[in-house]
Design a protein around this motif. Sequence first.
Motif, short mmCIF file in Angstrom:
data_model
loop_
_atom_site.label_atom_id
_atom_site.label_comp_id
_atom_site.label_asym_id
_atom_site.label_seq_id
_atom_site.Cartn_x
_atom_site.Cartn_y
_atom_site.Cartn_z
N LEU A 598 0.87 -1.19 0.00
CA LEU A 598 0.00 0.00 0.00
C LEU A 598 0.89 1.23 0.00
CD1 LEU A 598 -2.61 -1.18 2.65
CD2 LEU A 598 -2.69 -1.47 0.17
N ALA A 599 0.63 2.14 -0.94
CA ALA A 599 1.49 3.31 -1.08
C ALA A 599 0.67 4.59 -0.92
CB ALA A 599 2.17 3.30 -2.45
N TYR A 600 1.35 5.65 -0.51
CA TYR A 600 0.73 6.97 -0.39
C TYR A 600 1.43 7.90 -1.37
CZ TYR A 600 -0.76 11.43 1.57
OH TYR A 600 -1.27 12.69 1.73
N THR A 601 0.67 8.39 -2.35
CA THR A 601 1.24 9.27 -3.37
C THR A 601 0.57 10.63 -3.32
OG1 THR A 601 -0.36 8.68 -5.09
CG2 THR A 601 1.55 7.22 -4.82
N ALA A 602 1.05 11.52 -4.18
CA ALA A 602 0.47 12.86 -4.25
C ALA A 602 -0.97 12.80 -4.72
CB ALA A 602 1.29 13.74 -5.19
N ALA A 603 -1.37 11.72 -5.39
CA ALA A 603 -2.74 11.57 -5.86
C ALA A 603 -3.59 10.77 -4.89
CB ALA A 603 -2.74 10.89 -7.23
N GLY A 604 -3.11 10.52 -3.67
CA GLY A 604 -3.84 9.75 -2.67
C GLY A 604 -3.22 8.39 -2.47
N GLY A 605 -4.01 7.46 -1.95
CA GLY A 605 -3.50 6.11 -1.72
C GLY A 605 -3.55 5.28 -3.00
N ASP A 606 -2.70 4.25 -3.04
CA ASP A 606 -2.68 3.36 -4.20
C ASP A 606 -2.11 2.02 -3.78
OD1 ASP A 606 -3.07 2.51 -6.74
OD2 ASP A 606 -1.62 3.85 -7.69
N THR A 607 -2.45 0.99 -4.56
CA THR A 607 -1.87 -0.35 -4.32
C THR A 607 -0.66 -0.54 -5.21
OG1 THR A 607 -3.38 -1.30 -5.94
CG2 THR A 607 -4.07 -1.35 -3.62
N LEU A 608 0.29 -1.32 -4.70
CA LEU A 608 1.56 -1.48 -5.41
C LEU A 608 1.92 -2.97 -5.39
CD1 LEU A 608 3.37 0.82 -6.56
CD2 LEU A 608 4.82 0.50 -4.57
N SER A 609 2.02 -3.57 -6.56
CA SER A 609 2.39 -4.98 -6.65
C SER A 609 3.91 -5.10 -6.72
CB SER A 609 1.75 -5.61 -7.89
OG SER A 609 2.08 -6.97 -7.96
N ILE A 610 4.50 -5.90 -5.83
CA ILE A 610 5.95 -6.09 -5.81
C ILE A 610 6.25 -7.56 -6.13
CG2 ILE A 610 8.01 -6.07 -4.35
CD1 ILE A 610 6.83 -3.73 -2.86
N GLU A 611 7.04 -7.75 -7.18
CA GLU A 611 7.35 -9.10 -7.67
C GLU A 611 8.82 -9.42 -7.42
OE1 GLU A 611 4.20 -8.84 -11.41
OE2 GLU A 611 6.36 -8.91 -11.78
N VAL A 612 9.07 -10.66 -7.00
CA VAL A 612 10.45 -11.13 -6.76
C VAL A 612 10.64 -12.47 -7.48
CG1 VAL A 612 12.13 -11.90 -5.05
CG2 VAL A 612 10.61 -9.97 -4.53
N ALA A 613 11.76 -12.57 -8.21
CA ALA A 613 12.12 -13.84 -8.87
C ALA A 613 13.58 -14.13 -8.57
CB ALA A 613 11.89 -13.72 -10.37
N HIS A 614 13.89 -15.42 -8.37
CA HIS A 614 15.30 -15.79 -8.19
C HIS A 614 15.65 -16.90 -9.17
CE1 HIS A 614 13.41 -18.99 -5.84
NE2 HIS A 614 14.58 -19.67 -5.91
N TYR A 615 16.87 -16.90 -9.59
CA TYR A 615 17.33 -17.87 -10.58
C TYR A 615 18.84 -18.04 -10.38
CZ TYR A 615 17.78 -13.22 -12.66
OH TYR A 615 18.04 -11.90 -12.85
#
Length: 778
Positions: A598-615
């Motif tokens: 969950l992020a707080y930006t100048a345009a209000g709140g927003d959802t943020l997808s964070i992806e992790v991959a390992h190889y």
Amino acid sequence: MTKENTHLPLLPLRGVMVFPTVVLHLDVGRDKSIAALERAMLNNQHIFLVAQKKMSIENPKPDDIYRVGTVAKVNQMLKLPNGTFRVLVEGLYRAEIVRYEEDDDLYVVETMRMEEVEGETKVTEALTRNLLDQFEQYLRLSQKVKREIYTTVSDIEEPGRLADMIASHLPLRIRDKQRLLETTHIPVRLQRLIKYVSNEKEVLDLEKKIGQRVKTSMEETQKEYYLREQLKAIQKELGERDGKYGEVEELREKIETSDMPERIQEVALKELARYERVPQNSAESSVIRNYLDWLLTLPWTVTTEDKIEINEAKKILNRDHYGLEKVKERILEYLAVQKLTKSVKGPIICLVGPPGVGKTSLAKSIAEAINRKFVRISLGGVRDEAEIRGHRRTYIGAMPGRIIQGMKKAKTINPVFLLDEIDKMASDFRGDPASALLEVLDPEQNHNFSDHFIEEAYDLSHVMFIATANYVNNIPAPLLDRMELISLSGYTEMEKFHIASKHLLPKQLKENGLTKADLQIRKQALLKLIRRYTREAGVRNLERQLATICRKTAKIIISGEQKRVIVTEKRLEDLLGKPIYRYGQMEVQDQVGTATGLAYTAAGGDTLSIEVAHYPGKGKLILTGKLGDVMRESAQAAFSYIRSRADQLNVPSDFHEKNDIHIHVPEGATPKDGPSAGITIATALVSSLTGRPIKKEVGMTGEITLRGRVLPIGGLKEKSLSAHRAGITTIIMPKENEKDLEDIPESVREELQFILVDHLDQVLEHALVGEDDEGNSR
């Protein structure tokens, strides 16, 4: 005094005095005065002459005239063409009014003669000689009295008569002459007259010196003066009021009748004198004229009367804004203090929130609630200090700064002044406009605000300043210290529904020439419009979509296709096309290595997808998605924590040696930064390395330390609203933010589950899909 009483008609005199033995011409025009003259001609030609105390009185009463006067003989009486009479009178002796007799047609009095007292002969003779000497010196200086008079008066032997004759030729005030007339003791009368002559002589001497100075000054500028005067006279005769002479006179009249303080008026008149001397076609002439125009158009003392009625203000705020209860309550508190203190001194309000939530309209409502003018200036993109303080008049095209321009537009010294987008100012080589604003917003300084163009101090202490900003972190600290923040977060789905149905739709119907009978939007269609066609904290884009529907409806009605449009969910797609957004932003199923932050930006709140991959690799940590420095550091901290707790987390201890880790935040074109993504990145890392999925309904926010502690964050309300919009049902948040749960609307709070944590182990316990003893997912 004798006991003789004489009944005589009375002639009141205005601005003139007749002494005994003096012959004088008088012009008589008042009806009662003419009647008194006619009575005198029938009564041995004797009349009583006495001075009025005030010249302006037309019909004097007994209290309006002196009691001592002169009994005179009317030697000649001549009627003039204009109806007045010119009479020749000769003063006979002093007399005092004993009694007034009633008569409607004329003034009649009973008088008693006043005998003169001779005094000691030698003293009288000495005073007489001194008087003649002083009078001779006076005649040498005077240009109004003929020198031959000295010969006439010097032949008079009686001291009393001499004094009266000299007194009649002096330009004395009536009260001084009356004092001489009332003095019957001749030596005393001579002493007083000597003093008066001496004073008049000193005045004439001083006038002569002043005249010589003026003459010298005139000779120095005589040619220029006469030419200018001739030019003025010619322009005046020709009626050329458009010439510079007419312009200067018009400006002078405006300055003298304006509401400027005395010190500003002096400056304006001084500049006007310069303007008059400067050639009209010179560059300086236009600079001075522009400056004078600004001084004349600025309000200096004009105010509007405050009408702070709390109940009325509450009605206006509720009428114009739905929701925002805490914000409106804070504004009403502010206005209540203003009413009690009768002063605008105090904290400067700064309304902080994402675009479209109603910051500017709130300021307008405040102005309406207290009956003040409203002025708005936008500070977005302002980089030049001169935009605030103005340019110096030495520059071509110079003009005052935006503050003074706003005051000119307001036309009062106590408007509500909105400083819009105060967080978007910047500084460069042209100065720091934020520093210039410090003087404007400081109640201890703004009564003497200095604009470079106006140069004179301008009083801003009566102005109610309100600022707006999207993001607090962008406001310079010294400026922020002078303001009190009032946060406006985004609207909930139901608040948007009410705003759209009660405010936005009626407004758009009116602007597009429609009525409620022409267009009807069903509830489910309006909710779909909010969910699938807009994604914002405010309602600005929602209003645009409603405007689109209204325009398309107008076209349908005008073309004759339909007389009335009813918008259903299906019809909404026909009007606006396919939905832009998917309602709910959470994942469709549990994912490995993908966490929702969950992020707080100048345009209000927003959802943020964070992806992790390992190889397989050599232990590189790759960060992509246009991350800011703070988020990069959060990723490094999460990576280091997992390495230090690899055994407890069931992560291979050598994972950093045999694998490359790639952390990515989608929508790479959008810059992302902030201190609250730590636990989200750590959870996604653990999920990727252990293979355990992350629950799709969970969103999280919080910063992480190297020891795994979860630190508090800001903007919880905005983040919660964005999570609710995205369909997330569970939020993992720092325990220290428990106090902020009260700020979240109750309708949203009831539909969300908040899990309070203070360590990353607790985050992983609730975020990851666990395994039972048999290895099955649960």
